[in-house]
Design a protein around this motif. Structure first.
Motif, PDB file in Angstrom:
ATOM      1  N   TYR A  13      -3.588  -4.169  -9.401  1.00 34.24           N
ATOM      2  CA  TYR A  13      -3.201  -2.838  -8.926  1.00 34.24           C
ATOM      3  C   TYR A  13      -4.451  -1.947  -8.918  1.00 34.24           C
ATOM      4  CZ  TYR A  13       1.662  -4.225  -9.770  1.00 34.24           C
ATOM      5  OH  TYR A  13       2.873  -4.870  -9.740  1.00 34.24           O
ATOM      6  N   TYR A  14      -4.835  -1.476  -7.743  1.00 36.96           N
ATOM      7  CA  TYR A  14      -5.957  -0.541  -7.600  1.00 36.96           C
ATOM      8  C   TYR A  14      -5.355   0.853  -7.365  1.00 36.96           C
ATOM      9  CZ  TYR A  14      -8.505  -4.889  -6.490  1.00 36.96           C
ATOM     10  OH  TYR A  14      -9.044  -6.153  -6.508  1.00 36.96           O
ATOM     11  N   SER A  15      -5.680   1.819  -8.235  1.00 37.59           N
ATOM     12  CA  SER A  15      -5.094   3.166  -8.127  1.00 37.59           C
ATOM     13  C   SER A  15      -6.187   4.226  -8.022  1.00 37.59           C
ATOM     14  CB  SER A  15      -4.209   3.463  -9.340  1.00 37.59           C
ATOM     15  OG  SER A  15      -3.180   2.507  -9.459  1.00 37.59           O
ATOM     16  N   GLY A  16      -5.843   5.356  -7.361  1.00 30.97           N
ATOM     17  CA  GLY A  16      -6.795   6.447  -7.176  1.00 30.97           C
ATOM     18  C   GLY A  16      -7.758   6.141  -6.043  1.00 30.97           C
ATOM     19  N   LEU A  17      -7.232   5.644  -4.912  1.00 30.69           N
ATOM     20  CA  LEU A  17      -8.075   5.222  -3.788  1.00 30.69           C
ATOM     21  C   LEU A  17      -8.138   6.290  -2.692  1.00 30.69           C
ATOM     22  CD1 LEU A  17      -6.798   1.533  -3.409  1.00 30.69           C
ATOM     23  CD2 LEU A  17      -8.635   2.422  -4.893  1.00 30.69           C
TER      24      LEU A  17
ATOM     25  N   ILE B 171       0.872  -1.173   0.000  1.00 28.11           N
ATOM     26  CA  ILE B 171       0.000   0.000   0.000  1.00 28.11           C
ATOM     27  C   ILE B 171       0.912   1.228   0.000  1.00 28.11           C
ATOM     28  CG2 ILE B 171      -1.782   1.302   1.237  1.00 28.11           C
ATOM     29  CD1 ILE B 171      -2.596  -1.316   2.607  1.00 28.11           C
ATOM     30  N   TYR B 172       0.731   2.135  -0.938  1.00 25.50           N
ATOM     31  CA  TYR B 172       1.623   3.298  -1.003  1.00 25.50           C
ATOM     32  C   TYR B 172       0.945   4.458  -1.736  1.00 25.50           C
ATOM     33  CZ  TYR B 172       2.524   1.648  -5.775  1.00 25.50           C
ATOM     34  OH  TYR B 172       2.386   1.226  -7.077  1.00 25.50           O
ATOM     35  N   ASP B 173       1.531   5.647  -1.567  1.00 28.32           N
ATOM     36  CA  ASP B 173       1.050   6.849  -2.263  1.00 28.32           C
ATOM     37  C   ASP B 173       1.983   7.151  -3.433  1.00 28.32           C
ATOM     38  OD1 ASP B 173      -1.185   7.571  -0.603  1.00 28.32           O
ATOM     39  OD2 ASP B 173       0.264   8.139   0.953  1.00 28.32           O
TER      40      ASP B 173
ATOM     41  N   PRO C 201      -4.289  11.658  -9.683  1.00 30.07           N
ATOM     42  CA  PRO C 201      -3.719  12.928 -10.159  1.00 30.07           C
ATOM     43  C   PRO C 201      -3.414  12.984 -11.652  1.00 30.07           C
ATOM     44  CG  PRO C 201      -2.732  12.316  -8.072  1.00 30.07           C
ATOM     45  CD  PRO C 201      -3.566  11.150  -8.497  1.00 30.07           C
ATOM     46  N   CYS C 202      -2.846  11.933 -12.220  1.00 32.40           N
ATOM     47  CA  CYS C 202      -2.432  12.003 -13.627  1.00 32.40           C
ATOM     48  C   CYS C 202      -3.596  11.852 -14.599  1.00 32.40           C
ATOM     49  CB  CYS C 202      -1.358  10.957 -13.929  1.00 32.40           C
ATOM     50  SG  CYS C 202      -1.963   9.264 -13.942  1.00 32.40           S
ATOM     51  N   GLU C 203      -4.826  11.603 -14.070  1.00 29.12           N
ATOM     52  CA  GLU C 203      -6.004  11.498 -14.919  1.00 29.12           C
ATOM     53  C   GLU C 203      -7.162  12.307 -14.322  1.00 29.12           C
ATOM     54  OE1 GLU C 203      -6.848   7.361 -15.417  1.00 29.12           O
ATOM     55  OE2 GLU C 203      -5.161   7.020 -16.784  1.00 29.12           O
ATOM     56  N   SER C 204      -6.824  13.388 -13.637  1.00 27.73           N
ATOM     57  CA  SER C 204      -7.844  14.186 -12.953  1.00 27.73           C
ATOM     58  C   SER C 204      -8.840  14.816 -13.913  1.00 27.73           C
ATOM     59  CB  SER C 204      -7.178  15.275 -12.105  1.00 27.73           C
ATOM     60  OG  SER C 204      -6.404  16.143 -12.928  1.00 27.73           O
ATOM     61  N   GLU C 205      -8.415  15.115 -15.148  1.00 32.06           N
ATOM     62  CA  GLU C 205      -9.300  15.729 -16.137  1.00 32.06           C
ATOM     63  C   GLU C 205     -10.368  14.752 -16.624  1.00 32.06           C
ATOM     64  OE1 GLU C 205      -9.479  18.888 -17.215  1.00 32.06           O
ATOM     65  OE2 GLU C 205      -7.963  19.410 -15.720  1.00 32.06           O
ATOM     66  N   ASP C 206     -10.195  13.471 -16.335  1.00 27.38           N
ATOM     67  CA  ASP C 206     -11.171  12.468 -16.767  1.00 27.38           C
ATOM     68  C   ASP C 206     -12.290  12.280 -15.751  1.00 27.38           C
ATOM     69  OD1 ASP C 206      -9.684  12.029 -19.057  1.00 27.38           O
ATOM     70  OD2 ASP C 206      -8.526  10.404 -18.167  1.00 27.38           O
ATOM     71  N   GLY C 207     -12.256  13.039 -14.674  1.00 31.41           N
ATOM     72  CA  GLY C 207     -13.289  12.925 -13.660  1.00 31.41           C
ATOM     73  C   GLY C 207     -12.983  11.836 -12.643  1.00 31.41           C
ATOM     74  N   ILE C 208     -13.887  11.669 -11.649  1.00 24.59           N
ATOM     75  CA  ILE C 208     -13.685  10.659 -10.607  1.00 24.59           C
ATOM     76  C   ILE C 208     -13.822   9.267 -11.222  1.00 24.59           C
ATOM     77  CG2 ILE C 208     -14.520   9.750  -8.410  1.00 24.59           C
ATOM     78  CD1 ILE C 208     -13.204  12.494  -8.242  1.00 24.59           C
ATOM     79  N   HIS C 209     -12.828   8.411 -10.991  1.00 24.21           N
ATOM     80  CA  HIS C 209     -12.886   7.041 -11.507  1.00 24.21           C
ATOM     81  C   HIS C 209     -11.876   6.175 -10.766  1.00 24.21           C
ATOM     82  CE1 HIS C 209      -9.536   8.834 -13.843  1.00 24.21           C
ATOM     83  NE2 HIS C 209      -9.032   7.590 -13.830  1.00 24.21           N
ATOM     84  N   LEU C 210     -12.037   4.874 -10.924  1.00 26.52           N
ATOM     85  CA  LEU C 210     -11.093   3.905 -10.365  1.00 26.52           C
ATOM     86  C   LEU C 210     -10.263   3.331 -11.499  1.00 26.52           C
ATOM     87  CD1 LEU C 210     -10.050   2.001  -8.060  1.00 26.52           C
ATOM     88  CD2 LEU C 210     -11.869   0.417  -8.761  1.00 26.52           C
ATOM     89  N   HIS C 211      -8.940   3.299 -11.299  1.00 26.35           N
ATOM     90  CA  HIS C 211      -8.042   2.731 -12.306  1.00 26.35           C
ATOM     91  C   HIS C 211      -7.542   1.376 -11.795  1.00 26.35           C
ATOM     92  CE1 HIS C 211      -4.947   2.838 -15.530  1.00 26.35           C
ATOM     93  NE2 HIS C 211      -4.213   2.185 -14.638  1.00 26.35           N
TER      94      HIS C 211
ATOM     95  N   MET D 131      -0.369   8.274  -9.573  1.00 27.55           N
ATOM     96  CA  MET D 131      -1.462   7.303  -9.477  1.00 27.55           C
ATOM     97  C   MET D 131      -2.331   7.484  -8.230  1.00 27.55           C
ATOM     98  SD  MET D 131      -0.643   5.822 -12.264  1.00 27.55           S
ATOM     99  CE  MET D 131      -1.683   4.376 -12.345  1.00 27.55           C
ATOM    100  N   GLY D 132      -1.915   8.349  -7.314  1.00 27.54           N
ATOM    101  CA  GLY D 132      -2.657   8.521  -6.075  1.00 27.54           C
ATOM    102  C   GLY D 132      -2.334   7.396  -5.102  1.00 27.54           C
ATOM    103  N   LYS D 133      -3.273   7.045  -4.221  1.00 28.25           N
ATOM    104  CA  LYS D 133      -3.042   5.937  -3.289  1.00 28.25           C
ATOM    105  C   LYS D 133      -3.265   4.620  -4.019  1.00 28.25           C
ATOM    106  CE  LYS D 133      -3.922   6.525   0.975  1.00 28.25           C
ATOM    107  NZ  LYS D 133      -2.562   6.322   1.528  1.00 28.25           N
ATOM    108  N   VAL D 134      -2.321   3.691  -3.840  1.00 26.19           N
ATOM    109  CA  VAL D 134      -2.330   2.427  -4.574  1.00 26.19           C
ATOM    110  C   VAL D 134      -2.333   1.251  -3.593  1.00 26.19           C
ATOM    111  CG1 VAL D 134      -1.110   0.988  -6.260  1.00 26.19           C
ATOM    112  CG2 VAL D 134      -1.071   3.487  -6.490  1.00 26.19           C
TER     113      VAL D 134
END
Length: 251
Positions: free
Chosen positions: A193-197, A173-175, A221-231, A179-182
């Motif tokens: 890999y769950y990113s943007g948590l 688990i890391y920041d 952070p690197c996909e903030s323009e795409d709106g709230i989502h789970l990667h 990718m945000g929190k992973v």
């Protein structure tokens, strides 16, 4: 009287002879002068021509040398290489891409099916895929460049529950600034890999069952323009695979 006339004629004859001699010598002097001038003019012209020819030769030599070498710069001879007829003459279009470090090529479909169960569940309920998996470079509105998208994005509301897609053990688990929190789930033959948590509810070394809650959806952070989502990304032996190829029915 006759004697006087003879004397006078004799004197006139002498004067005439003197005048003739004087005219002869004057003419001779003029001729000699003219010849001298002609000779001098010819010599002067030849000397001038010779000097100009030397100047032209010097200028030509200097120009030739200048073409071959410029002061302070060495002119190297270039060699043109002709491509073989068996080689392609069309160069590929260069595209600036940014990929996730340590990325290898996707495994074959057969290898993936053998190592990843086909009954993985969706990580969020009733969510739609907003951005599919792509090894080819696609435009990233946030970063303003083209890069591979080695995972899939699920469009959902913030704080939506993120579920464990398979049985596994939480390995890390890391920041991450991009990718945000992973959270990484080790499932034995593959990793998820769950990113943007946000609000992570598990700890490293926790054993999870399929369907357990891992966290809530946060921001990436690197996909903030795409709106709230789970990667979500899946790797098999270090190679990324398309998560949709191993996800079963949405439960």
């Amino acid at each position: 009287m006759d004697e006087y006339n003879k004397y006078k004629n004799s004197q006139n004859h002498k004067k005439h002879n003197k005048r003739n001699k004087l005219s002869f010598y004057v003419s001779l002097a003029i001729c000699i002068t003219a010849v001298g001038l002609a000779v001098w003019s010819t010599f002067s012209s030849y000397s001038s021509f010779k000097e100009k020819r030397n100047q032209v030769a010097t200028a030509t030599a200097t120009a030739t040398q200048a073409n071959n070498q410029v002061t302070g710069v060495t002119v190297e001879e270039t060699t043109t290489t002709t491509m073989s007829t068996t080689e392609s003459t069309t160069m590929p279009t260069t595209v600036t891409t940014t990929t996730i470090p340590n990325t290898s090529t996707t495994m074959s479909a057969v290898q993936t099916m053998l190592q990843v169960p086909g009954n993985l569940i969706y990580p969020v309920k009733n969510a739609k895929v907003s951005k599919p998996y792509s090894e080819n470079a696609v435009y990233n509105k946030t970063m303003g460049d083209y890069r591979s998208h080695l995972g899939i994005d699920f469009n959902c509301k913030k704080d939506t529950n993120v579920l464990s897609m398979s049985d596994g053990v939480v390995s890390d688990i890391y920041d991450d600034e991009r990718m945000g929190k992973v959270v990484i789930l080790d499932c034995g033959t593959f990793m998820i890999y769950y990113s943007g948590l946000d609000n992570v509810k598990v700890q490293v070394n926790d054993t999870l069952s399929k369907g357990d809650t891992i966290s809530n959806v946060g921001e990436m952070p690197c996909e903030s323009e795409d709106g709230i989502h789970l990667h979500v990304a899946i790797r098999v032996n270090g190679s990324y695979v398309d998560p949709l190829s191993v996800i079963g029915a949405n439960e």
